[in-house]
Write an enzyme that holds these catalytic residues in place. Structure first.
Site: not given
Ligand code: ADP
Length: 448
Positions: A200, A289, A291, A294, A337
């Site tokens: 791409e 995604n 799911r 995070v 994080r």
């Protein structure tokens, strides 16, 4: 109704899911490797089962061991968290064959989005803006050269089965393309067992902005606004915030509605995230995604919703309890994080935490799975947990983050806390003036 949920994960996300289950009065089963015997998720769950040795392939990714753990404990459903089994369509189907629920979308939807070429085709079909590129996989170097000439350099080559920011190669000229093409294919084969790649247009200065979506089994679909995830190192997110300082309410509404409409038409069930690159006022779909992410807590803090609870309830067949018109965004949230890594070299730093003191007070949430005396194992990713801060507006949130980072004490191992202390007073960060290149440039300039 699920009475007992097995959490097929470890670390902070296993703890997060156990908390949601207990809030709902649902019993929990932790699974763990021999390296995680003393892990917090094992101590917090109602029951636990050892599913194998330290290597993830023999434990957290071991389907027969996970199914056996469900059967032994009589778990009704599995929450996969993120990573590990969360986007494994085969696992989802095997659970179904054993009459065990999977807290996530259908195997078909996972497959459709897990294959990145298929995902892009689906996104285009359902009206999402996509990055210009090849129609499918690029099977020869001659084809790659032709496509690059059509869309124009620079281009990026990506693995069809890719993930975690791995296996992507950028080429700025025809000369670079040849090497990039073959090395992307070799890395894809080694990393994902599939050497199919696609191409791409490479966007030079985009932001990474993603939309949290949610669907149920009754045809309802909503979006919960965006998360700004442009602060990345090696394509890995480091700090996320909601909402994005780059969008106004009109843009937010339009990309949110386009995203929710697409998942409604696909018939998508459960939590999902549609990731876009954003540059010069345009969005470009990169992946979905299927799911929990995070960085989901920043969305929870600005919407007041519990995403894990919503996942469990929709997996039980309930309708979404909120409608789009009920969703309001209030205040600002930032997540850091916290990794067990040297904050300069980013080299992982497993070892024993000699002393741990988590910050608290107004507007602070710490999702972690560590404690004083905890031994960070060497076998898994280095994230210790997440520090999430909330305030009425972005400026106050950043100010609060300064206070909270000073309160956070982790001794015995290196962590990324010092990096965040530096970032939080940086002018560009304070002004919200950054893109996906910003952090790498900052590290090159300040940390050499
Ligand atoms: P993965 O699934 O491996 O995380 P993604 O397709 O989500 O891969 O891309 C990860 C990151 O790579 C993005 O957040 C962005 O930083 C960069 N990236 C991906 N596609 C492009 C592109 N077309 N142009 C510029 N950067 C890109």
């Amino acid at each position: 109704m699920f009475d007992k949920i097995l959490i097929a994960n470890r670390g902070e996300i296993a703890v997060r899911i156990i908390r949601a289950c207990h809030d709902l009065g649902i019993k929990t089963v932790a699974v763990h490797s021999t390296a995680d015997e003393n892990a917090m998720h094992v101590q917090m769950a109602d029951e636990s089962v050892c599913i194998g040795p330290p290597s993830s392939h023999l434990s957290y990714l071991n389907i027969p061991a996970l199914i056996a753990a469900c059967e032994i404990t009589g778990a009704d459903a599995v929450h996969p968290g993120y990573g590990f089994m969360s986007e494994n369509a085969d696992f989802c189907e095997i659970l179904q064959q054993h009459n065990i629920g999977f807290i996530g979308p259908d195997a078909k939807q996972i497959r459709q989005m897990g294959d990145k070429i298929e995902a892009k085709k689906t996104a285009k079909k359902f009206g999402l803006p996509v990055t210009p590129g090849s129609k499918g996989s690029v099977d020869t170097i001659d084809e790659a050269i032709k496509i690059a000439d059509d869309i124009g350099y620079p281009i990026i080559i990506k693995a069809k089965a890719g993930g975690g920011g791995r296996g992507m190669k950028v080429a700025r000229t025809k000369e670079e393309l040849r090497e990039a093409y073959y090395s992307a294919k070799t890395e894809a084969k080694a990393g994902f067992g599939d050497d199919d790649v696609y191409m791409e247009k490479f966007l030079d200065n985009p932001r990474h902005i993603e939309i949290q979506v949610f669907g149920d089994a009754h045809g309802n679909a909503i979006h919960l606004g965006e998360r700004e995830c442009s602060l990345q190192r090696r394509h890995q997110k480091v700090l996320e915030e909601a909402l994005s300082p780059a969008l106004d309410s009109k843009l937010r509404k339009s990309i949110g509605e386009i995203s929710a409409k697409a998942i409604r038409e696909i018939g998508y069930k459960n939590a999902g995230t549609i990731e876009y690159l954003y540059q010069d006022g345009e969005f470009y779909f990169i992946e979905m995604n299927t799911r929990l992410q995070v960085e989901h807590p920043v969305t929870e803090l600005i919407t007041g919703l519990d995403l894990v609870e919503m996942q469990i309830k929709t997996a039980m067949g309930e309708s979404l309890a909120v409608k789009q018109k009920d969703i309001n965004f209030s205040g600002h949230a930032i997540e850091c994080r916290i990794n067990a890594e040297d904050h300069r070299s980013f080299i992982p730093c497993p070892g024993t935490i000699e002393y741990y003191h988590a910050p608290s007070g107004p507007g602070v949430r710490v999702d972690s799975a560590v404690y004083t005396g905890y031994k960070v194992p060497q076998y898994y990713d280095s994230m210790l947990g997440k520090l999430i801060v909330y305030a009425n507006d972005r400026a106050s949130c950043l100010k609060r983050l300064q206070r909270v980072l000073d309160e956070f004490i982790i001794e015995g191992i290196h962590t990324t806390i010092p990096l965040f202390k530096n970032l939080v007073t940086n002018k560009d960060i304070l002004e919200g003036n950054y893109n996906i290149k910003w952090l790498e440039n900052y590290l090159d300039t300040n940390y050499c």
